[in-house]
Enzyme design. Structure first.
Site, mmCIF file in Angstrom:
data_model
loop_
_atom_site.group_PDB
_atom_site.id
_atom_site.type_symbol
_atom_site.label_atom_id
_atom_site.label_comp_id
_atom_site.label_asym_id
_atom_site.label_seq_id
_atom_site.Cartn_x
_atom_site.Cartn_y
_atom_site.Cartn_z
ATOM 1 N N ASP A 69 0.861 -1.190 0.000
ATOM 2 C CA ASP A 69 0.000 0.000 0.000
ATOM 3 C C ASP A 69 0.898 1.241 0.000
ATOM 4 O OD1 ASP A 69 -2.495 1.490 0.391
ATOM 5 O OD2 ASP A 69 -1.683 1.928 2.371
ATOM 6 N N THR A 102 -3.162 5.194 -4.028
ATOM 7 C CA THR A 102 -2.048 5.925 -3.413
ATOM 8 C C THR A 102 -0.719 5.629 -4.121
ATOM 9 O OG1 THR A 102 -1.885 4.139 -1.788
ATOM 10 C CG2 THR A 102 -3.095 6.093 -1.134
ATOM 11 N N THR A 103 -0.561 4.407 -4.638
ATOM 12 C CA THR A 103 0.674 4.059 -5.350
ATOM 13 C C THR A 103 0.670 4.712 -6.724
ATOM 14 O OG1 THR A 103 0.651 1.929 -4.209
ATOM 15 C CG2 THR A 103 2.144 2.147 -6.079
ATOM 16 N N ASP A 400 -9.036 0.009 2.269
ATOM 17 C CA ASP A 400 -9.028 0.536 0.893
ATOM 18 C C ASP A 400 -10.297 0.141 0.151
ATOM 19 O OD1 ASP A 400 -6.593 1.602 1.399
ATOM 20 O OD2 ASP A 400 -5.446 0.337 0.029
#
Length: 536
Positions: A69, A102-103, A400
């Site tokens: 994550d 987020t990545t 998530d």
């Protein structure tokens, strides 16, 4: 120090202790900042997609975290460079706003900075580059709207919501359980969602976990799970039709607020004090008993005398329950939090159909479960796993998925994943760049090249040839006019992401583009860096 002279020839200092400071100006400052941000993006690039690699991070006190994550990796990394810290903030902003992607947002920002560096070497001013990037975003957002589709999440037992949650879980360590976990996530969101206002309060979903058991034992509890046990071992372990008294006042005699000293000079005075204390406890327990409560939940502890009196009066009790859990229990059971015993009455009691104590393995660890509460607006996802790392990563993955399902309840539009949306945007931006005159054209075209980095990273992490895969996807999208063609990471029979059930929330994709562009604009506007020199 750096000196300058006024019109009368008198010297004055511009920067105090100049020789003790490090200073970078102009293109050197830009290159340094870009290199730092790209280093962070390179770290996350290999974690992108369903076949992305995990990172193992060890904290200074020895705790180990294994995750892919993006937000968690950057939060655990001890980043020193100030611009690299901006990348950490970027990931956090995406996590807070959307909860997923987020990545991808950090990888995209790194690719944009890489393209910006190439344009800087050509002598193009940073302001013109950022203007080109912003113009490209203005082209991408309407295109994403046009290729997105609305989903009817209420049909077929919320099958569409489950598919989107499965896409999010596909890249996590828990992907083998994605079908079961996606079902739990959707049920949890729908249990607490306010469908009239299209609003979901994630605070009403408690994520709790216990080491032991298997990931398959993860379950959704329509109620609250508390990591506590009953205060006395002889209290009943199961209570039906519990009337719950929720207290934030301690079971003890009142204490003066000021410093005090009590002098006892006779046996009678000591006996009198003992009796007064005993009466205090008896009065408190009597008030609770008279209210009709059959279970006491207290935010504070109580000593053995109070514990004994509660047992004697057949009042099971749970002590040291945290403030957040107290609030959740009050919401779930429909009870009122009582700050003073004088205010306690039957109208302020909560209700739960069943309260029971669970025991785990041979370690004598216990938890209390409140099930079938008066208000079903609070639920708990109870995660099990073989070790602490698996439990923590499963909780992050479920969070998530919950965020993405919540976003779809708010706005039920999706785009197709697997790099399909990025390739469609890249094609549209490249075509638009040819019609733009002036230096902005370079910025717009560079944005299209940066968008290609997402499908290339997906292909690379899946063991495919990145350039070959990207050209194949682009050619098919152009020839078939099909924006659903993406990178076939899972080596399935089709490249169509709709057939593969790879969905992403439209809101998540739009936020990625906007956040990454704003961050890059901020970095490109810094042309002078003054910092203290390293200590000798």
């Amino acid at each position: 120090m750096s000196l300058a002279f006024d019109e009368n020839g008198r010297p004055f200092i511009i920067i105090q202790e100049q020789e003790k400071k490090q200073r970078l100006r102009g293109i050197d400052a830009l290159k340094s900042n870009i290199a730092a941000a790209r280093a962070v993006a390179r770290t996350l690039r290999t974690s992108l997609g369903p076949k992305g690699m995990d990172k193992m991070l060890q904290s200074p006190d020895g705790d180990v975290t294994v995750t892919n994550d993006g937000a968690t990796i950057l939060k655990e990394m001890e980043v020193e460079h100030q611009v690299a810290k901006l990348m950490v903030e970027l990931s956090k902003a995406q996590d807070d706003e959307v909860g997923d992607g987020t990545t991808g947002v950090v990888v995209l920002a790194g690719a944009l900075l890489e393209q910006a560096e190439i344009l800087l070497d050509k002598g193009i001013h940073p302001s013109r580059i950022t203007e080109g990037f912003e113009r490209a975003v203005d082209i991408c957002l309407p295109l994403l709207e046009s290729i997105s589709e609305s989903i009817d999440y209420e049909s077929n037992e919320h099958e569409q919501l489950r598919k989107v949650a499965m896409t999010t879980l596909n890249s996590k360590i828990v992907h083998r359980m994605r079908s079961e976990l996606s079902k739990i996530c959707v049920e949890a969101i729908l249990a607490v969602a306010d469908m009239e206002r299209k609003e979901v309060n994630l605070d009403l979903i408690k994520l709790d976990g216990k080491v032991g058991g298997r990931l398959e034992d993860t379950s959704l509890v329509h109620g609250i799970v508390i990591d506590k046990d009953f205060s006395h071992p002889q209290m009943p372990k199961e209570i039906d039709d519990a009337k719950i008294c929720i207290l934030t006042c301690p079971f003890e005699p009142p204490k003066p607020k000021t410093k005090h000293k009590l002098e006892i000079d006779s046996v009678e005075a000591y006996t009198e004090m003992q009796n007064a204390e005993k009466n205090y406890f008896a009065d408190m327990v009597k008030r609770v008993k008279d209210s009709g409560a059959t279970l006491v939940i207290c935010q504070w502890g109580f000593d053995d005398e109070a514990n004994y009196l509660l047992l004697k009066n057949e009042l099971p009790a749970i002590r040291w329950v945290g403030g957040v859990e107290i609030e959740l229990i009050a919401i779930a059971t429909g009870g009122r939090i009582v700050p003073r015993f004088e205010e306690l009455n039957s109208a302020k009691l909560g209700f739960a159909k069943r309260v029971r104590e669970m025991t785990f393995g041979t370690t004598r660890e216990r938890m209390v479960v409140l099930e079938e509460c008066a208000s079903m607006k609070a639920v708990t996802i109870f995660v099990r796993g073989g070790n602490k790392m698996v439990v923590e990563e499963a909780k992050r993955s479920i969070h998530d998925a919950l965020c993405i399902v919540r976003n779809l309840v708010r706005e039920n539009r999706i785009v197709y994943g697997g790099g399909a949306a990025e390739v469609a945007c890249s094609i549209a931006v490249s075509e638009a760049a040819d019609k733009i005159s002036g230096l902005e054209q370079y910025g717009v075209r560079a944005f299209a090249d940066a968008l290609d980095s997402i499908p290339m990273a997906l292909a690379e992490n899946s063991g495919l040839q990145p350039i070959d895969t990207l050209s194949h996807v682009k050619a098919r999208q152009l020839n078939e006019k099909n924006p659903r063609i993406g990178v076939n990471c899972m080596s399935m029979e089709t490249d169509d992401m709709k057939a593969q059930n790879v969905f992403e929330a439209l809101q998540s994709k739009k936020q990625q583009l906007q956040h990454a562009t704003q961050m890059v604009k901020m970095v490109l506007k810094i042309d002078d860096v003054i910092q203290p020199a390293e200590y000798d």
